[in-house]
Design an enzyme around this catalytic site. Structure first.
Site, mmCIF file in Angstrom:
data_model
loop_
_atom_site.group_PDB
_atom_site.id
_atom_site.type_symbol
_atom_site.label_atom_id
_atom_site.label_comp_id
_atom_site.label_asym_id
_atom_site.label_seq_id
_atom_site.Cartn_x
_atom_site.Cartn_y
_atom_site.Cartn_z
ATOM 1 N N SER A 118 -10.848 -2.233 -1.820
ATOM 2 C CA SER A 118 -9.171 -2.716 -1.807
ATOM 3 C C SER A 118 -8.385 -1.394 -1.825
ATOM 4 C CB SER A 118 -8.918 -3.676 -2.816
ATOM 5 O OG SER A 118 -7.462 -3.793 -2.880
ATOM 6 N N TYR A 121 -9.030 -5.859 -11.635
ATOM 7 C CA TYR A 121 -9.514 -5.692 -10.400
ATOM 8 C C TYR A 121 -9.495 -4.301 -9.944
ATOM 9 C CZ TYR A 121 -9.639 -7.125 -5.435
ATOM 10 O OH TYR A 121 -9.942 -7.173 -4.133
#
Length: 311
Positions: free
Chosen positions: A178, A234
């Site tokens: 990501s 995350y």
């Protein structure tokens, strides 16, 4: 569903996709199979994996089978490795897609008002992310699960399947990452420099840094220590995956090891707030999985385009 691929010719490429029963993972399976790759779709729940294969078969995609895999369970990983060794004797492509959000959602991802997408019309990326953050809360347990799944789970799958990838003439690992894992998300310059110096960074030091993050998180010191804010676990886990990928690429030049950011995709993990469809996001991952032979390694691809750095 271990009989869906009856006979696989030796020259057929074999792929494993973790978290392959829905969202981006399911679409990665479909697109790889449509490109002549024999795909092993893995899912935590065996029944859900079988249902996903049936769904693909209904779309005339036949070269896919399912196998149970919990990437946080060593015995589950070992069973998959044994199956692949017995069935194929090699692995050509490993797509590490399975992940969790590292937060607790306040809103149900199955809420019809969300899945319809109506509420997001007219919102840009930043506005959608702000909405998503407003529907989450960070807890220590969720943060710990995020690191255990997104980093350590991915790492343990790679370690177990590495001999099979080395048995391929052109083994590839694609770690679905990501832009949240890029080092621009960190505010501590020393941390950024250390994570970016993968010529000297070790797996042991990565372990120490992740333990330090959890300690700071538990003590409420994330902001003070310069860790990423908002979706902190995350971001830290994906940054660790990026760093580990570069370490692997240096250690195993015979393999292609890359990270792929699929984009901001409409999936459960984003509460369907994303800008891209799962088909579009998966296409960005599959493009990296099917790069030309002896192509890039140790690189980060953002929506199909190779970035100059991980910063």
């Amino acid at each position: 569903m271990e009989d869906a691929i009856s006979r696989t010719p030796r020259n057929t490429r074999v792929a494993v996709v973790t978290g392959g029963n829905r969202g981006i993972g399911l679409e990665v399976c479909r697109q790889l199979a449509s490109n002549g790759v024999a795909v092993v779709l893995t899912a935590v729940d065996e029944k859900m994996g079988a249902e996903a294969v049936e769904k693909l078969q209904g779309l005339a995609v036949s070269d896919v089978l399912s196998h149970q895999l919990d990437i946080t369970d060593a015995s589950s990983i070992a069973r998959l490795a044994d199956f692949l060794k017995t069935r194929f004797g090699k692995l050509d492509i490993l797509v590490n897609n399975a992940a969790v959000c590292g937060v607790v959602f306040i809103r149900d991802h199955a809420d019809a008002s969300v899945t319809s997408g109506e509420m997001f019309k007219g919102m840009d990326r930043d506005e959608r992310l702000e909405w998503l953050w407003g529907n989450c809360r960070e807890t220590y347990d969720a943060a710990k699960e995020g690191l255990q799944t997104n980093y350590y789970g991915t790492k343990h799958v790679i370690e177990a399947l590495l001999p099979l990838l080395q048995a391929s003439y052109d083994g590839r690992i694609v770690n679905v990452s990501s832009d949240f894992g890029l080092l621009r998300c960190f505010r501590n310059e020393e941390l950024k420099q250390e994570l970016n110096d993968t010529d000297n960074l070790t797996e042991e030091r990565l372990d120490e840094l992740l333990a330090m993050f959890l300690k700071d998180f538990e003590a409420g010191g994330v902001e003070e220590r310069g860790w990423p804010s908002a979706f902190a676990a995350y971001k830290v886990a994906k940054a660790a995956v990026n760093a580990y990928s570069r370490i692997l690429a240096r250690r195993h030049p015979e393999l292609r090891v890359n990270c792929a950011h699929p984009g901001y995709v409409k999936t459960d993990i984003t509460l369907h707030s994303g800008l891209l469809t799962p088909e579009e996001g998966a296409g960005n991952v599959v493009e990296v999985a099917l790069l030309p032979e002896r192509g890039a390694t140790g690189a980060f691809f953002e929506e199909g385009k190779e970035l100059a750095s991980f910063v």
